[in-house]
Design a protein around this motif. Sequence first.
Motif, mmCIF file in Angstrom:
data_model
loop_
_atom_site.group_PDB
_atom_site.id
_atom_site.type_symbol
_atom_site.label_atom_id
_atom_site.label_comp_id
_atom_site.label_asym_id
_atom_site.label_seq_id
_atom_site.Cartn_x
_atom_site.Cartn_y
_atom_site.Cartn_z
ATOM 1 N N ARG A 1 -7.768 -2.200 8.290
ATOM 2 C CA ARG A 1 -7.176 -0.960 8.818
ATOM 3 C C ARG A 1 -5.825 -0.700 8.150
ATOM 4 N NH1 ARG A 1 -7.461 -2.236 13.593
ATOM 5 N NH2 ARG A 1 -9.316 -1.032 14.235
ATOM 6 N N VAL A 2 -5.015 -1.749 7.982
ATOM 7 C CA VAL A 2 -3.711 -1.602 7.343
ATOM 8 C C VAL A 2 -3.876 -1.176 5.898
ATOM 9 C CG1 VAL A 2 -1.679 -2.866 6.568
ATOM 10 C CG2 VAL A 2 -2.551 -3.214 8.875
ATOM 11 N N ALA A 3 -4.873 -1.772 5.228
ATOM 12 C CA ALA A 3 -5.053 -1.479 3.809
ATOM 13 C C ALA A 3 -5.559 -0.064 3.576
ATOM 14 C CB ALA A 3 -6.028 -2.496 3.206
ATOM 15 N N MET A 4 -6.371 0.454 4.493
ATOM 16 C CA MET A 4 -7.032 1.730 4.241
ATOM 17 C C MET A 4 -6.410 2.892 4.989
ATOM 18 S SD MET A 4 -9.176 0.688 2.094
ATOM 19 C CE MET A 4 -10.026 2.242 1.854
ATOM 20 N N SER A 5 -5.499 2.644 5.965
ATOM 21 C CA SER A 5 -5.030 3.735 6.814
ATOM 22 C C SER A 5 -4.144 4.705 6.054
ATOM 23 C CB SER A 5 -4.287 3.171 8.026
ATOM 24 O OG SER A 5 -3.118 2.482 7.596
ATOM 25 N N GLY A 6 -3.185 4.167 5.305
ATOM 26 C CA GLY A 6 -2.264 5.059 4.596
ATOM 27 C C GLY A 6 -1.483 5.964 5.530
ATOM 28 N N THR B 1 0.828 -1.201 0.000
ATOM 29 C CA THR B 1 0.000 0.000 0.000
ATOM 30 C C THR B 1 0.863 1.251 0.000
ATOM 31 O OG1 THR B 1 -1.736 -1.168 1.222
ATOM 32 C CG2 THR B 1 -1.805 1.230 1.257
ATOM 33 N N ARG B 2 1.924 1.236 0.792
ATOM 34 C CA ARG B 2 2.812 2.399 0.842
ATOM 35 C C ARG B 2 3.589 2.558 -0.458
ATOM 36 N NH1 ARG B 2 4.992 2.169 7.116
ATOM 37 N NH2 ARG B 2 3.021 2.914 8.046
ATOM 38 N N GLN B 3 3.887 1.451 -1.094
ATOM 39 C CA GLN B 3 4.542 1.541 -2.395
ATOM 40 C C GLN B 3 3.633 2.237 -3.401
ATOM 41 O OE1 GLN B 3 5.788 -2.171 -4.006
ATOM 42 N NE2 GLN B 3 6.508 -1.278 -5.929
ATOM 43 N N ALA B 4 2.352 1.900 -3.373
ATOM 44 C CA ALA B 4 1.398 2.552 -4.268
ATOM 45 C C ALA B 4 1.250 4.023 -3.912
ATOM 46 C CB ALA B 4 0.055 1.844 -4.190
ATOM 47 N N GLU B 5 1.294 4.341 -2.586
ATOM 48 C CA GLU B 5 1.224 5.740 -2.172
ATOM 49 C C GLU B 5 2.454 6.507 -2.637
ATOM 50 O OE1 GLU B 5 0.836 5.380 1.995
ATOM 51 O OE2 GLU B 5 -1.353 5.120 1.976
ATOM 52 N N GLU C 1 -4.295 3.080 -9.155
ATOM 53 C CA GLU C 1 -3.542 1.905 -8.695
ATOM 54 C C GLU C 1 -3.524 1.830 -7.172
ATOM 55 O OE1 GLU C 1 -2.329 -0.599 -10.361
ATOM 56 O OE2 GLU C 1 -3.100 0.250 -12.240
ATOM 57 N N LEU C 2 -3.443 3.001 -6.520
ATOM 58 C CA LEU C 2 -3.464 3.011 -5.066
ATOM 59 C C LEU C 2 -4.814 2.497 -4.552
ATOM 60 C CD1 LEU C 2 -2.368 3.692 -2.275
ATOM 61 C CD2 LEU C 2 -3.108 6.073 -2.648
ATOM 62 N N GLU C 3 -5.913 2.986 -5.159
ATOM 63 C CA GLU C 3 -7.229 2.521 -4.740
ATOM 64 C C GLU C 3 -7.423 1.042 -5.034
ATOM 65 O OE1 GLU C 3 -9.490 4.110 -2.923
ATOM 66 O OE2 GLU C 3 -7.948 5.667 -2.782
ATOM 67 N N LYS C 4 -6.919 0.581 -6.187
ATOM 68 C CA LYS C 4 -7.023 -0.840 -6.516
ATOM 69 C C LYS C 4 -6.253 -1.679 -5.511
ATOM 70 C CE LYS C 4 -6.547 -2.262 -10.714
ATOM 71 N NZ LYS C 4 -6.022 -2.444 -12.085
ATOM 72 N N THR C 5 -5.074 -1.191 -5.109
ATOM 73 C CA THR C 5 -4.283 -1.935 -4.123
ATOM 74 C C THR C 5 -5.021 -2.009 -2.792
ATOM 75 O OG1 THR C 5 -2.237 -1.216 -5.187
ATOM 76 C CG2 THR C 5 -2.072 -2.033 -2.931
ATOM 77 N N ARG C 6 -5.575 -0.859 -2.379
ATOM 78 C CA ARG C 6 -6.306 -0.849 -1.118
ATOM 79 C C ARG C 6 -7.534 -1.768 -1.175
ATOM 80 N NH1 ARG C 6 -6.261 5.644 0.260
ATOM 81 N NH2 ARG C 6 -4.164 5.731 1.213
ATOM 82 N N LEU C 7 -8.285 -1.672 -2.293
ATOM 83 C CA LEU C 7 -9.495 -2.486 -2.419
ATOM 84 C C LEU C 7 -9.169 -3.973 -2.520
ATOM 85 C CD1 LEU C 7 -11.640 -0.277 -4.811
ATOM 86 C CD2 LEU C 7 -11.927 -0.606 -2.354
ATOM 87 N N GLU C 8 -8.021 -4.289 -3.145
ATOM 88 C CA GLU C 8 -7.630 -5.690 -3.243
ATOM 89 C C GLU C 8 -7.336 -6.259 -1.856
ATOM 90 O OE1 GLU C 8 -6.946 -9.337 -4.911
ATOM 91 O OE2 GLU C 8 -7.729 -7.535 -5.901
#
Length: 534
Positions: free
Chosen positions: A147-152, A43-47, A101-108
Amino acid sequence: MRMLVPMVCAGLLTAGAAGLSGADVSMETMSLSKDERLSLLETRQAELARDQAATELSRARVEQEEMAKLFEEKVATIVELNKAKQAYEQAALALAQAEIELEKTRLEFLKNATQIRVMDAQVSRDEQGDVQATVTIKNASDINKARVAMSGGAKVAESDLAVLLKVDNIIVSLLGSSAPTSSNADEKIVATSRAIVGDPFQRIVPELRFGESTNLTFRLLKKEVEQVTVRIEFLQTVNEYGVFLKKEALQDLPTITAAQFDQHGDLGTTIRYNLQLERLAKTEQTFALRVLNFPEEIRFSFIDPKTDARMTTLKFGSEESLRHVDFEVSIPEKLDRAMIDANTAFTILVARPSDMEALHAVRKAYEGKTIPAEEIAKLKGNAIDLVLIPKGVGKLDILVGNLFKEVKQDENVELKFSILNSGTLEVRRVTPKLDLPLEWEGELEPETVEVIAPDQKMLFTARLRPPAKVAVGEYVVKVEAEGYCGMEVIEPGEKDFTVRVAAAGNLTGSVLLVGILVVLVLGIAVASVKISRR
């Protein structure tokens, strides 16, 4: 993307791409599992990719603005200005793609955190006796992963995460093995296929919130099912869970059904109800059979149809789930008239021997009375309500004291006979009939009796007139009768009277013959006296 994680892991943890210090990252990641750490890093990589695209967009905007000024000052050409605009537009597209891509990563990862699990699966019977399976599913999503996926790098309220973990339109179906589809005799391999064994074929759960459970009931299309596969479809994923169906404690009792709900039985006959007892569990256990509200005047017994042995308890073997029992009823020849052609309702109960004490207490409380259905429903066991209808019989017999009669040629004939109702029902419109020889005439008195009650007999007289010149000899007179018992015609067996007709005597000749005999006797007597005097 996962191949890039090892390359950027150290940089992400030390640089704090999400604005965290190295100490903060270390403390946060120490409490996470391996999968959660992987999700956090990706997720952080996508951010980071999004932030880089945003930086590129800012640089392209500045270059475009500077190029526009230079173009106004006629220092830069139109080609250079267009090139700067194109670079800005490409940077804007790259930023939009990075955000997607960030949203796709989070949603995945949110999708991976969303779990619908089977919590329970039980088999039971409904009120109609059908076998049904009840499956309990739960939204057991992992809120920590979410929480990990969406916190950013920012804190997200648990209520917001719960909303994200709500699942809509969950499709659930039950699968089981079907009949073999093919076989190979050499390799001794039998292939089986799977088929839907639950009715309805699919159940749809419109909404299941985080932490909530719901029960889904299916009628099993195959009774002998102990294991099923629960197929769950949601969020474009399909999960299958093989489960053994648990049997409820109450369902350990056999259900009882009968091939005949009500039966008619003539007095003096024996009838049988064919009972079927079926259990879901396959364990060795014994159950008691009892009859409630059955008339004391009628004998009954439970019969094993295989051995004809009488029984009051029924034992299921470890591999038996179905047993057949006959309930035999012996209706006496004589029965209270109020019970004849009337519905006699009774109940057969199957229960554990340990529950018989409660049954005996209810019987004692209602001794000599009918046990109400409400009290029977409170007993531990399964019951079936049946009906017996003792059927009365209308029967007539012709009684004759003497079947032979002798008369002279010029005499009339009088025959007497009685008709007895030897059945158990009244016989109406009893009418005897005569089958007379040719040219004979006669009448009956009475011609018809409206009602003959059971065990009652009525006397009839037949007065017959032979023809004037009837020949000497024997003649047969047949007596028949018929009556009605409801719509049924009752006919006794016929009786045959034999009438002997003798020749009529001549009165003058008879007197002359008597006179000659008297003279002859007197002559002999006189002669005898004279001889004795000499």
